[in-house]
Design a protein around this motif. Structure first.
Motif, short mmCIF file in Angstrom:
data_model
loop_
_atom_site.label_atom_id
_atom_site.label_comp_id
_atom_site.label_asym_id
_atom_site.label_seq_id
_atom_site.Cartn_x
_atom_site.Cartn_y
_atom_site.Cartn_z
N LEU A 193 35.56 35.23 39.97
CA LEU A 193 36.33 35.90 41.02
C LEU A 193 37.38 36.83 40.42
O LEU A 193 37.62 37.92 40.93
N GLY A 194 37.97 36.41 39.32
CA GLY A 194 38.93 37.27 38.63
C GLY A 194 38.28 38.52 38.08
O GLY A 194 38.86 39.61 38.14
N GLU A 195 37.07 38.37 37.55
CA GLU A 195 36.36 39.54 37.02
C GLU A 195 35.99 40.52 38.12
O GLU A 195 36.06 41.72 37.93
N ILE A 196 35.61 39.99 39.27
CA ILE A 196 35.24 40.86 40.39
C ILE A 196 36.47 41.56 40.95
O ILE A 196 36.44 42.73 41.28
N GLY A 197 37.57 40.83 41.05
CA GLY A 197 38.84 41.43 41.45
C GLY A 197 38.97 41.73 42.93
O GLY A 197 39.71 42.63 43.31
N SER A 198 38.29 40.99 43.76
CA SER A 198 38.34 41.23 45.19
C SER A 198 39.58 40.61 45.82
O SER A 198 39.90 39.45 45.57
N GLU A 199 40.23 41.38 46.67
CA GLU A 199 41.40 40.87 47.41
C GLU A 199 41.00 39.71 48.33
O GLU A 199 41.83 38.88 48.67
N LYS A 200 39.72 39.66 48.73
CA LYS A 200 39.25 38.59 49.61
C LYS A 200 39.37 37.22 48.95
O LYS A 200 39.44 36.21 49.64
#
Length: 181
Positions: free
Chosen positions: A56-63
């Motif tokens: 999730l950190g790599e993707i970096g989505s605010e969601k």
């Protein structure tokens, strides 16, 4: 094109397959898998939860911010550290209050990564909070975050600057400030 296959690999029983598929999903960085990664945070296997947090950190989505904030409260210190790192990578000020709370974590690594995150995403508004924690905890990495925020915001507080410059006189600076309050 690999997203469906990696998402399917997550269904395998062996943790190593799940872990590798989560790593791959994070590496690809597709927003389409955020929901699946958030579901993986409910796994009973700490390694899976940790890998999901990292992805999730790599993707970096605010969601993913609310779920990563929840991960900051995990019983597993490694997951809490990974959550702080992931929140730093996303860089949203929404995480600041939770990262400030993480500065009181019992694990020094969690505190270290929370400070790094605050140093990169925090604004001058949180300097007072960090200043108070610095006076209470006397940890060197909090002063690094303070310096980083001050430099980025070009906002300098005289008392904080004096404390950072003359750290040996920390007790005197604290007494001086408390006497003025």
């Amino acid at each position: 094109t690999a997203v469906p296959s990696l998402s399917q690999a997550f269904q395998y029983l062996y943790t190593v397959f799940r872990s590798r598929s989560l790593f791959g999903l994070g590496y690809i960085g597709s927003e389409t898998v955020v929901r699946s990664l958030i579901k993986a945070l409910n796994s009973r296997v700490p390694e899976i939860r940790s890998d999901a947090v990292k992805a999730l950190g790599e993707i970096g989505s605010e969601k993913s911010i609310p779920s990563l904030i929840q991960a900051l409260n995990s019983r597993v210190p490694g997951i809490r550290s990974s959550a702080a790192i992931a929140l730093r990578k996303i860089g949203s000020e929404k995480a600041v209050p939770s990262l400030i709370q993480a500065l009181k974590d019992e694990d020094s690594e969690v505190r270290f990564y929370a400070v790094k995150a605050l140093g990169e995403i925090g604004s001058a508004k949180i300097l007072n909070n960090l200043w108070q924690l610095q006076l209470e905890a006397d940890e060197i990495f909090i002063s690094r975050a303070i310096r980083q925020i001050q430099a980025r915001c070009k906002f300098y507080n005289y008392e904080i600057a004096q404390l950072l410059l003359y750290g040996k006189k920390r007790g005197n600076a604290r007494q001086k400030l408390e006497g003025e309050a």
